[in-house]
Design a protein around this motif. Sequence first.
Motif, PDB file in Angstrom:
ATOM      1  N   THR A   1       5.609   4.260   1.841  1.00 13.10           N
ATOM      2  CA  THR A   1       6.178   5.591   2.500  1.00 13.10           C
ATOM      3  C   THR A   1       6.899   5.514   3.920  1.00 13.10           C
ATOM      4  OG1 THR A   1       4.515   6.760   1.315  1.00 13.10           O
ATOM      5  CG2 THR A   1       5.704   7.915   3.023  1.00 13.10           C
TER       6      THR A   1
ATOM      7  N   SER B   1       0.875  -0.989   0.068  1.00 11.19           N
ATOM      8  CA  SER B   1      -0.136  -0.188   0.080  1.00 11.19           C
ATOM      9  C   SER B   1       0.851   1.309  -0.014  1.00 11.19           C
ATOM     10  CB  SER B   1      -1.179   0.020   1.309  1.00 11.19           C
ATOM     11  OG  SER B   1      -0.043   0.133   2.421  1.00 11.19           O
ATOM     12  N   GLU B   2       0.336   2.444  -0.506  1.00 10.56           N
ATOM     13  CA  GLU B   2       0.921   3.527  -0.300  1.00 10.56           C
ATOM     14  C   GLU B   2       1.581   4.176   0.945  1.00 10.56           C
ATOM     15  OE1 GLU B   2       0.206   8.466  -1.918  1.00 10.56           O
ATOM     16  OE2 GLU B   2      -0.843   6.852  -2.603  1.00 10.56           O
TER      17      GLU B   2
END
Length: 359
Positions: A153, A148-149
């Motif tokens: 990150t 997932s983003e």
Amino acid sequence: MVEENFIPKKYTNSIENGSFTWSSPSNIALVKYWGKKEHQIPENPSISFTLNHCKTTTKVGFSKKEDADNFSFDIFLDNEKKDDFKPKIETFFKRIEIYLPFLKAYHFKIETSNTFPHSSGIASSASGMSALALCLMSVEKELLQDVSEENFTKKASFLARLGSGSACRSLEGDLVVWGSHEAIEGSSDLFGVKYPYQVHPNFKNYQDTILLVDKGEKQVSSTIGHNLMHGHPFAQERFKQANKNLSDMISILKDGDLDKFIALVESEALTLHAMMMTSMPYFILMKPNTLKIINKIWTYREVSGSKVCFTLDAGANVHMLYPENEAENIQEFIKSELVTYCQKDEYINDKIGFGAKLL
């Protein structure tokens, strides 16, 4: 969350070769981190403005090897091969191999460039290591396919921290917190988090002009400087001060009180350098022209009522922070009174930015 959470499950895909390019900005801390424990864990939390124009662009090409016994990579800065950078990257790879187990399976070509002078007191290690971590995470995303983003990150920040502590604050914008603090939800010693609370319009599009007093190599590396906090006679009080200042910064950012912002930010900058000057061995990174600029800023502020202030990294260069509505006047002030104190009359106009980008 603990370190083990960043060890990936078995890779579901295979990839022979490819490349990824990321641009990642530098950052300037408002509340400074100085001193760390093992594994790049900070002794105190910090908060920084993410910059916009001062950034590193890194391209990582990779190709599958026949063996997976050793790390294999070449590194280039501005198209020039830099073998003297290899020990630092080798150390970084060793630290992160458990979290990126594909590293020995590929040969990497790392090509990087900065929009600012390398090793000049602008946080090139922060932008450089964060850009590299993002490229490596892009490789892992291809191998896992279900990242997932948010997790991408977070893990990139976690990895960047293991290369350079402040690098974990360079992935997002415009304000990033690193280090656990009881008043900031989600804050962690393991990675940076986007500042989660209200920020007054006074701080929108805040400006940062970097006066390049000395573009040469720093006389003392940040790693050595951080290590000198071990056994420092004032260390524990400094860590307490930083925690309190971060608590105070929450109110300042909410209320938009620029006078309190100025006092806190300048005090933090001078405290950082005071810790360097009172360590053993002691050292001074400010230059005579650094002090001349600081005094000029103080005089200008007193005479004009300006809300400009300064901050410093672990170097001689001066960051001038000021509201967007003062930009024209501050530029005139710089040209008429400050540029003469800059090496080769050079300075960089920047502003608060919004983090890294995939190119």
